[in-house]
Design a protein around this motif. Structure first.
Motif, PDB file in Angstrom:
ATOM      1  N   SER A 156       0.718  -1.196   0.092  1.00 32.67           N
ATOM      2  CA  SER A 156      -0.038   0.036   0.273  1.00 32.67           C
ATOM      3  C   SER A 156       0.963   1.173  -0.048  1.00 32.67           C
ATOM      4  O   SER A 156       0.520   2.138  -0.429  1.00 32.67           O
ATOM      5  CB  SER A 156      -1.025   0.023   1.204  1.00 32.67           C
ATOM      6  OG  SER A 156      -0.364  -0.249   2.397  1.00 32.67           O
ATOM      7  N   ASP A 157       2.095   0.885   0.435  1.00 37.01           N
ATOM      8  CA  ASP A 157       3.114   2.198   0.251  1.00 37.01           C
ATOM      9  C   ASP A 157       3.113   2.686  -1.062  1.00 37.01           C
ATOM     10  O   ASP A 157       3.166   3.903  -1.516  1.00 37.01           O
ATOM     11  CB  ASP A 157       4.463   1.970   0.575  1.00 37.01           C
ATOM     12  CG  ASP A 157       4.726   1.862   2.191  1.00 37.01           C
ATOM     13  OD1 ASP A 157       3.717   2.401   2.923  1.00 37.01           O
ATOM     14  OD2 ASP A 157       5.493   1.361   2.776  1.00 37.01           O
ATOM     15  N   ASP A 182      -6.485   5.126   4.850  1.00 37.30           N
ATOM     16  CA  ASP A 182      -5.397   4.191   4.829  1.00 37.30           C
ATOM     17  C   ASP A 182      -6.076   3.184   5.896  1.00 37.30           C
ATOM     18  O   ASP A 182      -5.945   3.419   7.047  1.00 37.30           O
ATOM     19  CB  ASP A 182      -4.163   4.867   5.101  1.00 37.30           C
ATOM     20  CG  ASP A 182      -3.064   3.928   5.425  1.00 37.30           C
ATOM     21  OD1 ASP A 182      -3.139   2.640   5.259  1.00 37.30           O
ATOM     22  OD2 ASP A 182      -1.949   4.496   5.259  1.00 37.30           O
ATOM     23  N   TYR A 219      -4.791  -1.168   8.992  1.00 36.29           N
ATOM     24  CA  TYR A 219      -5.139  -2.214  10.174  1.00 36.29           C
ATOM     25  C   TYR A 219      -6.612  -2.420  10.341  1.00 36.29           C
ATOM     26  O   TYR A 219      -7.223  -2.861  11.564  1.00 36.29           O
ATOM     27  CB  TYR A 219      -4.662  -1.320  11.351  1.00 36.29           C
ATOM     28  CG  TYR A 219      -3.132  -1.297  11.336  1.00 36.29           C
ATOM     29  CD1 TYR A 219      -2.295  -2.402  11.469  1.00 36.29           C
ATOM     30  CD2 TYR A 219      -2.524  -0.125  10.921  1.00 36.29           C
ATOM     31  CE1 TYR A 219      -0.845  -2.193  11.428  1.00 36.29           C
ATOM     32  CE2 TYR A 219      -1.280   0.210  11.064  1.00 36.29           C
ATOM     33  CZ  TYR A 219      -0.308  -0.757  11.133  1.00 36.29           C
ATOM     34  OH  TYR A 219       0.930  -0.764  11.037  1.00 36.29           O
ATOM     35  N   THR A 253      -3.938  -3.167   2.703  1.00 45.02           N
ATOM     36  CA  THR A 253      -2.783  -4.006   2.218  1.00 45.02           C
ATOM     37  C   THR A 253      -2.963  -5.516   2.968  1.00 45.02           C
ATOM     38  O   THR A 253      -3.688  -5.826   3.698  1.00 45.02           O
ATOM     39  CB  THR A 253      -1.649  -3.294   3.061  1.00 45.02           C
ATOM     40  OG1 THR A 253      -0.358  -4.190   2.917  1.00 45.02           O
ATOM     41  CG2 THR A 253      -1.980  -3.251   4.375  1.00 45.02           C
ATOM     42  N   SER A 261      -0.349  -6.754   4.032  1.00 45.02           N
ATOM     43  CA  SER A 261       1.045  -7.071   4.754  1.00 45.02           C
ATOM     44  C   SER A 261       0.600  -7.235   6.241  1.00 45.02           C
ATOM     45  O   SER A 261       1.382  -8.049   6.998  1.00 45.02           O
ATOM     46  CB  SER A 261       1.646  -5.764   4.646  1.00 45.02           C
ATOM     47  OG  SER A 261       2.227  -5.558   3.542  1.00 45.02           O
ATOM     48  N   LYS A 262      -0.559  -6.953   6.613  1.00 42.31           N
ATOM     49  CA  LYS A 262      -0.733  -6.971   8.154  1.00 42.31           C
ATOM     50  C   LYS A 262      -1.917  -8.385   8.491  1.00 42.31           C
ATOM     51  O   LYS A 262      -1.275  -9.311   9.095  1.00 42.31           O
ATOM     52  CB  LYS A 262      -1.135  -5.896   8.816  1.00 42.31           C
ATOM     53  CG  LYS A 262      -0.116  -4.754   8.917  1.00 42.31           C
ATOM     54  CD  LYS A 262       0.403  -4.102   8.075  1.00 42.31           C
ATOM     55  CE  LYS A 262       1.470  -3.095   8.522  1.00 42.31           C
ATOM     56  NZ  LYS A 262       1.519  -1.763   7.775  1.00 42.31           N
ATOM     57  N   ARG A 298       4.564  -7.822  -0.619  1.00 39.55           N
ATOM     58  CA  ARG A 298       4.341  -6.499  -1.037  1.00 39.55           C
ATOM     59  C   ARG A 298       2.842  -6.397  -1.865  1.00 39.55           C
ATOM     60  O   ARG A 298       3.162  -6.315  -3.160  1.00 39.55           O
ATOM     61  CB  ARG A 298       5.452  -5.777  -1.791  1.00 39.55           C
ATOM     62  CG  ARG A 298       7.025  -6.286  -1.267  1.00 39.55           C
ATOM     63  CD  ARG A 298       6.975  -5.411   0.212  1.00 39.55           C
ATOM     64  NE  ARG A 298       6.395  -4.088   0.172  1.00 39.55           N
ATOM     65  CZ  ARG A 298       5.858  -3.722   0.902  1.00 39.55           C
ATOM     66  NH1 ARG A 298       5.252  -4.515   1.878  1.00 39.55           N
ATOM     67  NH2 ARG A 298       5.554  -2.240   1.115  1.00 39.55           N
TER      68      ARG A 298
HETATM   69  C1  LIG Z   1       2.059  -1.079   7.313  1.00 41.98           C
HETATM   70  C2  LIG Z   1       1.513   0.568   6.910  1.00 41.98           C
HETATM   71  C3  LIG Z   1       1.238   0.644   5.436  1.00 41.98           C
HETATM   72  C4  LIG Z   1       2.206   0.000   4.497  1.00 41.98           C
HETATM   73  O1  LIG Z   1       1.897  -1.444   4.176  1.00 41.98           O
HETATM   74  P1  LIG Z   1       2.445  -1.963   2.699  1.00 41.98           P
HETATM   75  O2  LIG Z   1       1.287  -2.663   2.440  1.00 41.98           O
HETATM   76  O3  LIG Z   1       3.392  -2.905   3.744  1.00 41.98           O
HETATM   77  O4  LIG Z   1       3.381  -1.188   1.943  1.00 41.98           O
HETATM   78  C5  LIG Z   1       0.643   1.716   5.221  1.00 41.98           C
HETATM   79  N1  LIG Z   1      -0.041   2.271   6.049  1.00 41.98           N
HETATM   80  C6  LIG Z   1       0.112   2.186   7.364  1.00 41.98           C
HETATM   81  C7  LIG Z   1      -0.803   3.198   8.070  1.00 41.98           C
HETATM   82  C8  LIG Z   1       0.887   1.316   7.947  1.00 41.98           C
HETATM   83  O5  LIG Z   1       1.031   0.832   9.148  1.00 41.98           O
END
Ligand SMILES: *Cc1c(COP(=O)(O)O)cnc(C)c1O
Length: 354
Positions: free
Chosen positions: A86-87, A181, A184, A207, A209-210, A218
Protein backbone atom coordinates in the motif's frame (compact mmCIF):
# COMPACT_ATOMS: atom_id res chain seq x y z
CA UNK A 1 24.97 12.49 -0.77
CA UNK A 2 26.73 13.60 -3.96
CA UNK A 3 26.88 17.03 -5.53
CA UNK A 4 24.79 15.64 -8.40
CA UNK A 5 21.58 15.04 -6.48
CA UNK A 6 18.79 17.14 -7.99
CA UNK A 7 18.33 20.33 -6.03
CA UNK A 8 14.66 19.40 -5.52
CA UNK A 9 15.81 16.60 -3.18
CA UNK A 10 18.56 18.33 -1.24
CA UNK A 11 16.43 18.54 1.92
CA UNK A 12 14.69 15.21 1.54
CA UNK A 13 14.31 13.10 4.73
CA UNK A 14 13.51 9.53 3.76
CA UNK A 15 11.27 7.22 5.78
CA UNK A 16 13.00 5.20 8.51
CA UNK A 17 11.55 1.70 8.57
CA UNK A 18 11.54 -0.25 11.83
CA UNK A 19 14.61 -2.41 12.44
CA UNK A 20 14.67 -5.56 10.31
CA UNK A 21 17.43 -7.68 11.83
CA UNK A 22 18.34 -10.40 9.33
CA UNK A 23 18.93 -13.68 11.09
CA UNK A 24 19.29 -13.49 14.86
CA UNK A 25 16.68 -14.62 17.30
CA UNK A 26 14.68 -11.55 18.33
CA UNK A 27 11.04 -11.79 19.21
CA UNK A 28 10.02 -9.24 16.62
CA UNK A 29 7.21 -7.00 17.84
CA UNK A 30 8.32 -3.83 16.06
CA UNK A 31 6.89 -3.61 12.54
CA UNK A 32 3.34 -4.92 12.84
CA UNK A 33 3.89 -8.07 10.84
CA UNK A 34 1.78 -11.15 11.50
CA UNK A 35 3.29 -13.90 13.64
CA UNK A 36 1.47 -16.42 11.44
CA UNK A 37 2.58 -17.85 8.12
CA UNK A 38 0.67 -17.08 4.93
CA UNK A 39 -2.40 -19.20 4.13
CA UNK A 40 -1.52 -22.79 3.11
CA UNK A 41 -3.29 -21.93 -0.17
CA UNK A 42 -0.62 -19.29 -0.81
CA UNK A 43 2.10 -21.86 -0.25
CA UNK A 44 0.42 -24.27 -2.70
CA UNK A 45 0.12 -21.53 -5.32
CA UNK A 46 3.84 -20.77 -5.30
CA UNK A 47 4.74 -24.06 -6.93
CA UNK A 48 7.47 -25.05 -9.35
CA UNK A 49 5.29 -24.49 -12.41
CA UNK A 50 4.61 -20.90 -11.39
CA UNK A 51 8.24 -20.30 -10.50
CA UNK A 52 9.19 -21.46 -14.01
CA UNK A 53 6.84 -18.79 -15.40
CA UNK A 54 8.99 -16.11 -13.79
CA UNK A 55 10.71 -15.98 -17.18
CA UNK A 56 7.65 -14.04 -18.38
CA UNK A 57 6.56 -10.56 -17.31
CA UNK A 58 3.61 -10.46 -14.93
CA UNK A 59 0.17 -9.23 -16.05
CA UNK A 60 0.49 -5.42 -15.84
CA UNK A 61 -3.26 -5.13 -15.25
CA UNK A 62 -3.11 -7.77 -12.48
CA UNK A 63 -6.42 -9.06 -13.92
CA UNK A 64 -6.96 -12.20 -11.86
CA UNK A 65 -5.97 -10.78 -8.47
CA UNK A 66 -7.95 -7.60 -9.19
CA UNK A 67 -11.10 -9.63 -9.93
CA UNK A 68 -10.59 -11.78 -6.85
CA UNK A 69 -10.27 -8.73 -4.60
CA UNK A 70 -13.26 -7.04 -6.28
CA UNK A 71 -15.27 -10.23 -5.72
CA UNK A 72 -14.33 -10.27 -2.04
CA UNK A 73 -15.59 -6.71 -1.54
CA UNK A 74 -18.60 -7.08 -3.83
CA UNK A 75 -17.44 -4.33 -6.19
CA UNK A 76 -16.34 -4.12 -9.82
CA UNK A 77 -12.76 -4.80 -10.96
CA UNK A 78 -12.66 -1.23 -12.31
CA UNK A 79 -12.94 -0.06 -8.69
CA UNK A 80 -9.74 -1.88 -7.63
CA UNK A 81 -6.06 -1.19 -8.33
CA UNK A 82 -3.18 -3.24 -6.97
CA UNK A 83 0.21 -1.86 -6.02
CA UNK A 84 3.54 -3.05 -4.68
CA UNK A 85 2.42 -2.69 -1.08
CA UNK A 86 0.00 0.00 0.00
CA UNK A 87 3.04 2.27 0.28
CA UNK A 88 3.18 2.31 -3.51
CA UNK A 89 -0.55 3.03 -3.76
CA UNK A 90 -0.15 5.88 -1.27
CA UNK A 91 2.81 7.23 -3.27
CA UNK A 92 0.65 7.17 -6.42
CA UNK A 93 -2.10 9.07 -4.58
CA UNK A 94 0.38 11.76 -3.52
CA UNK A 95 1.69 11.92 -7.11
CA UNK A 96 -1.81 12.11 -8.58
CA UNK A 97 -3.40 14.60 -6.19
CA UNK A 98 -0.70 16.55 -4.32
CA UNK A 99 2.08 17.23 -6.83
CA UNK A 100 3.78 20.56 -7.36
CA UNK A 101 2.58 22.63 -4.44
CA UNK A 102 -0.93 21.22 -3.91
CA UNK A 103 -1.91 20.66 -0.29
CA UNK A 104 -1.53 17.29 1.43
CA UNK A 105 -3.21 17.22 4.84
CA UNK A 106 -2.50 14.71 7.60
CA UNK A 107 -2.27 14.64 11.39
CA UNK A 108 0.90 15.29 13.38
CA UNK A 109 0.82 11.77 14.78
CA UNK A 110 0.19 9.22 12.05
CA UNK A 111 1.98 7.01 9.55
CA UNK A 112 5.37 8.66 9.03
CA UNK A 113 5.41 8.02 5.31
CA UNK A 114 2.76 10.68 4.52
CA UNK A 115 5.24 13.44 5.30
CA UNK A 116 7.92 11.74 3.21
CA UNK A 117 5.61 11.29 0.20
CA UNK A 118 4.52 14.92 0.51
CA UNK A 119 8.21 15.91 0.31
CA UNK A 120 8.86 13.57 -2.62
CA UNK A 121 6.13 15.06 -4.83
CA UNK A 122 6.62 18.67 -3.71
CA UNK A 123 3.27 18.91 -1.94
CA UNK A 124 2.52 21.61 0.61
CA UNK A 125 2.02 19.69 3.87
CA UNK A 126 -0.82 20.81 6.16
CA UNK A 127 -0.27 19.15 9.53
CA UNK A 128 -3.19 18.90 11.95
CA UNK A 129 -2.40 18.23 15.64
CA UNK A 130 -4.30 15.39 17.23
CA UNK A 131 -6.18 16.18 20.45
CA UNK A 132 -4.35 15.57 23.78
CA UNK A 133 -5.90 12.09 24.04
CA UNK A 134 -4.62 11.29 20.52
CA UNK A 135 -8.12 11.40 19.01
CA UNK A 136 -8.64 13.18 15.70
CA UNK A 137 -10.14 16.65 15.54
CA UNK A 138 -12.85 15.80 13.03
CA UNK A 139 -13.73 19.40 12.25
CA UNK A 140 -10.08 20.15 11.48
CA UNK A 141 -10.08 17.17 9.11
CA UNK A 142 -13.15 18.48 7.33
CA UNK A 143 -11.62 21.93 6.91
CA UNK A 144 -8.21 20.56 5.88
CA UNK A 145 -7.08 21.90 2.50
CA UNK A 146 -6.30 19.74 -0.52
CA UNK A 147 -6.23 15.98 -0.15
CA UNK A 148 -6.62 14.46 3.30
CA UNK A 149 -4.75 11.31 4.34
CA UNK A 150 -6.15 9.54 7.41
CA UNK A 151 -5.03 6.20 8.74
CA UNK A 152 -7.99 4.37 10.27
CA UNK A 153 -7.16 2.83 12.73
CA UNK A 154 -4.40 5.39 13.20
CA UNK A 155 -0.77 4.46 13.70
CA UNK A 156 0.96 4.32 16.10
CA UNK A 157 -1.97 4.98 18.45
CA UNK A 158 -4.34 2.19 17.32
CA UNK A 159 -7.34 4.49 17.77
CA UNK A 160 -10.14 4.18 15.21
CA UNK A 161 -12.92 6.42 13.98
CA UNK A 162 -16.29 4.73 13.55
CA UNK A 163 -18.08 4.49 10.20
CA UNK A 164 -20.34 7.46 10.90
CA UNK A 165 -17.39 9.69 11.68
CA UNK A 166 -15.60 8.60 8.51
CA UNK A 167 -18.70 9.20 6.40
CA UNK A 168 -19.25 12.60 8.01
CA UNK A 169 -15.68 13.62 7.11
CA UNK A 170 -15.85 12.35 3.53
CA UNK A 171 -19.30 13.81 2.92
CA UNK A 172 -18.35 17.21 4.37
CA UNK A 173 -15.23 17.36 2.21
CA UNK A 174 -17.17 17.39 -1.04
CA UNK A 175 -14.89 18.40 -3.89
CA UNK A 176 -11.71 17.29 -2.07
CA UNK A 177 -10.01 13.89 -2.06
CA UNK A 178 -10.06 11.88 1.17
CA UNK A 179 -7.75 8.88 1.43
CA UNK A 180 -8.53 6.41 4.23
CA UNK A 181 -5.53 4.17 4.86
CA UNK A 182 -6.97 0.97 6.29
CA UNK A 183 -3.76 -1.00 6.87
CA UNK A 184 -5.15 -2.19 10.24
CA UNK A 185 -8.88 -2.11 9.62
CA UNK A 186 -9.41 -5.88 9.87
CA UNK A 187 -8.33 -5.92 13.52
CA UNK A 188 -11.29 -3.96 14.86
CA UNK A 189 -12.51 -1.04 12.74
CA UNK A 190 -15.15 -0.79 10.03
CA UNK A 191 -13.96 -0.40 6.46
CA UNK A 192 -15.10 2.61 4.48
CA UNK A 193 -15.06 0.42 1.32
CA UNK A 194 -18.89 0.27 1.14
CA UNK A 195 -18.90 4.08 0.76
CA UNK A 196 -16.89 4.26 -2.46
CA UNK A 197 -19.96 4.11 -4.66
CA UNK A 198 -21.65 6.96 -2.85
CA UNK A 199 -18.59 9.24 -2.59
CA UNK A 200 -16.55 9.74 -5.74
CA UNK A 201 -13.82 11.53 -3.74
CA UNK A 202 -13.08 8.64 -1.38
CA UNK A 203 -10.04 6.38 -1.79
CA UNK A 204 -9.78 3.40 0.54
CA UNK A 205 -6.29 1.90 0.72
CA UNK A 206 -5.68 -1.58 2.10
CA UNK A 207 -2.79 -3.99 2.37
CA UNK A 208 -2.15 -7.71 2.66
CA UNK A 209 0.93 -7.01 4.79
CA UNK A 210 -0.73 -7.10 8.17
CA UNK A 211 -3.98 -9.05 8.44
CA UNK A 212 -3.18 -11.44 5.57
CA UNK A 213 0.33 -12.35 6.71
CA UNK A 214 2.02 -11.24 3.46
CA UNK A 215 4.32 -8.34 4.39
CA UNK A 216 7.12 -9.88 2.34
CA UNK A 217 4.97 -10.24 -0.79
CA UNK A 218 4.24 -6.47 -1.06
CA UNK A 219 0.57 -6.33 -2.00
CA UNK A 220 -1.61 -3.29 -1.42
CA UNK A 221 -4.64 -1.95 -3.22
CA UNK A 222 -6.90 1.04 -3.71
CA UNK A 223 -10.69 0.79 -3.71
CA UNK A 224 -12.44 3.82 -5.22
CA UNK A 225 -14.50 5.28 -8.03
CA UNK A 226 -13.49 4.28 -11.57
CA UNK A 227 -12.28 7.77 -12.50
CA UNK A 228 -9.95 7.85 -9.49
CA UNK A 229 -8.68 4.36 -10.33
CA UNK A 230 -7.81 5.74 -13.77
CA UNK A 231 -5.79 8.56 -12.15
CA UNK A 232 -3.88 6.16 -9.93
CA UNK A 233 -3.37 3.71 -12.81
CA UNK A 234 -1.92 6.57 -14.85
CA UNK A 235 0.73 7.03 -12.14
CA UNK A 236 1.45 3.30 -12.04
CA UNK A 237 1.77 3.02 -15.81
CA UNK A 238 4.00 6.09 -15.90
CA UNK A 239 6.32 4.59 -13.30
CA UNK A 240 6.40 0.77 -13.43
CA UNK A 241 3.63 -1.24 -15.10
CA UNK A 242 5.17 -4.44 -13.73
CA UNK A 243 5.52 -3.35 -10.13
CA UNK A 244 3.87 -6.49 -8.76
CA UNK A 245 5.69 -9.71 -9.52
CA UNK A 246 4.00 -12.92 -10.67
CA UNK A 247 4.41 -14.81 -7.40
CA UNK A 248 2.95 -11.99 -5.36
CA UNK A 249 -0.08 -11.76 -7.66
CA UNK A 250 -0.69 -15.48 -7.11
CA UNK A 251 -0.21 -15.05 -3.38
CA UNK A 252 -2.73 -12.18 -3.32
CA UNK A 253 -5.38 -14.26 -5.11
CA UNK A 254 -4.86 -17.28 -2.88
CA UNK A 255 -4.90 -15.20 0.31
CA UNK A 256 -8.10 -13.29 -0.47
CA UNK A 257 -9.88 -16.57 -1.22
CA UNK A 258 -8.95 -18.21 2.08
CA UNK A 259 -11.38 -16.35 4.30
CA UNK A 260 -11.44 -19.05 6.95
CA UNK A 261 -7.69 -18.89 7.57
CA UNK A 262 -7.82 -15.09 7.51
CA UNK A 263 -10.54 -15.03 10.18
CA UNK A 264 -8.70 -17.56 12.35
CA UNK A 265 -5.50 -15.49 12.29
CA UNK A 266 -7.24 -12.18 12.91
CA UNK A 267 -9.22 -13.51 15.85
CA UNK A 268 -6.06 -15.01 17.39
CA UNK A 269 -4.47 -11.55 17.21
CA UNK A 270 -7.53 -9.88 18.73
CA UNK A 271 -7.47 -12.37 21.64
CA UNK A 272 -3.73 -11.95 22.17
CA UNK A 273 -4.24 -8.17 22.12
CA UNK A 274 -6.80 -8.33 24.96
CA UNK A 275 -4.50 -10.62 26.93
CA UNK A 276 -1.54 -8.25 26.41
CA UNK A 277 -3.51 -5.11 27.26
CA UNK A 278 -4.69 -6.65 30.55
CA UNK A 279 -1.18 -7.83 31.39
CA UNK A 280 0.38 -4.44 30.65
CA UNK A 281 -2.22 -2.61 32.74
CA UNK A 282 -1.43 -4.94 35.67
CA UNK A 283 2.22 -4.01 35.23
CA UNK A 284 1.38 -0.32 35.55
CA UNK A 285 1.18 0.76 31.91
CA UNK A 286 -1.22 3.30 30.45
CA UNK A 287 -2.69 1.41 27.51
CA UNK A 288 -4.50 3.16 24.68
CA UNK A 289 -7.50 1.24 23.39
CA UNK A 290 -6.36 -0.44 20.20
CA UNK A 291 -8.31 -1.49 17.13
CA UNK A 292 -5.10 -2.63 15.41
CA UNK A 293 -2.54 -5.44 15.62
CA UNK A 294 -0.38 -3.40 17.98
CA UNK A 295 -0.72 -1.67 21.32
CA UNK A 296 0.51 1.83 22.08
CA UNK A 297 1.40 1.94 25.76
CA UNK A 298 3.23 4.09 28.29
CA UNK A 299 5.33 2.16 30.81
CA UNK A 300 5.25 5.01 33.41
CA UNK A 301 7.96 3.34 35.59
CA UNK A 302 10.58 4.18 32.97
CA UNK A 303 10.68 6.26 29.80
CA UNK A 304 9.76 4.68 26.47
CA UNK A 305 13.38 4.63 25.27
CA UNK A 306 14.64 2.87 28.40
CA UNK A 307 11.91 0.24 28.23
CA UNK A 308 12.62 -0.31 24.52
CA UNK A 309 16.37 -0.62 25.20
CA UNK A 310 16.00 -3.05 28.09
CA UNK A 311 13.60 -5.23 26.09
CA UNK A 312 16.04 -5.26 23.19
CA UNK A 313 18.87 -6.37 25.49
CA UNK A 314 16.65 -9.28 26.45
CA UNK A 315 15.85 -10.21 22.86
CA UNK A 316 12.50 -8.48 22.28
CA UNK A 317 12.16 -5.74 19.68
CA UNK A 318 9.40 -3.15 19.97
CA UNK A 319 9.16 0.29 18.31
CA UNK A 320 10.03 3.54 20.02
CA UNK A 321 9.43 6.93 18.38
CA UNK A 322 11.69 9.68 19.68
CA UNK A 323 9.39 12.65 19.13
CA UNK A 324 8.02 14.92 21.86
CA UNK A 325 4.45 13.59 21.96
CA UNK A 326 5.42 9.92 21.54
CA UNK A 327 8.65 9.36 23.44
CA UNK A 328 7.00 8.20 26.68
CA UNK A 329 5.33 5.35 24.80
CA UNK A 330 6.28 2.23 22.90
CA UNK A 331 4.37 0.52 20.13
CA UNK A 332 4.16 -3.22 20.65
CA UNK A 333 3.08 -5.43 17.76
CA UNK A 334 0.75 -8.25 18.79
CA UNK A 335 2.47 -11.54 18.10
CA UNK A 336 1.42 -15.05 19.04
CA UNK A 337 0.05 -15.74 22.52
CA UNK A 338 3.42 -17.29 23.49
CA UNK A 339 5.34 -14.25 22.33
CA UNK A 340 3.06 -11.96 24.32
CA UNK A 341 3.51 -14.11 27.42
CA UNK A 342 7.27 -13.69 26.97
CA UNK A 343 6.87 -9.93 26.61
CA UNK A 344 4.93 -9.73 29.89
CA UNK A 345 7.33 -12.08 31.73
CA UNK A 346 10.33 -10.10 30.48
CA UNK A 347 8.70 -6.83 31.54
CA UNK A 348 8.20 -8.26 35.05
CA UNK A 349 11.88 -9.20 35.07
CA UNK A 350 12.83 -5.63 34.06
CA UNK A 351 10.65 -4.19 36.80
CA UNK A 352 12.45 -6.41 39.33
CA UNK A 353 15.83 -5.15 38.11
CA UNK A 354 15.09 -1.44 38.42
C1 LIG B 1 2.17 -0.87 7.30
C2 LIG B 1 1.44 0.34 6.83
C3 LIG B 1 1.35 0.67 5.49
C4 LIG B 1 2.21 0.01 4.43
O1 LIG B 1 1.89 -1.23 4.18
P1 LIG B 1 2.50 -2.00 2.92
O2 LIG B 1 1.29 -2.49 2.25
O3 LIG B 1 3.33 -3.07 3.54
O4 LIG B 1 3.29 -1.06 2.09
C5 LIG B 1 0.56 1.72 5.10
N1 LIG B 1 -0.09 2.47 6.01
C6 LIG B 1 0.01 2.21 7.32
C7 LIG B 1 -0.71 3.08 8.27
C8 LIG B 1 0.79 1.16 7.76
O5 LIG B 1 0.94 0.94 9.07
Amino acid sequence: MSEFLSSAYKNMRPYTPGEQPQGGSFIKLNTNESPFMPSPKVIDALNRENIERLKLYPDPGAGVATSDIAGYYGIKPHNVLLGNGSDEILAFCFMAYCAAGAYASFTDITYGFYKVFAGLVGAKPHVMPLNDDFTIDIEAGIRAPGSLFLANPNAPTGLALNENEIEHIVKSRAGKITVIDEAYVDFGAKSAAPLIEKYKTLIVVQTMSKSRNLAGARIGFALCDKALIEDIAMMKFSFNPYSINRLSLLAASAAIKDDEYFKTCVSAIINARAFTADGLKELGFDVIKSSANFIFAKPKRVGGLEYYTRLKEKGILVRHFDTPRLRDYVRITIGSHDEMEKLLATTKEIWREI
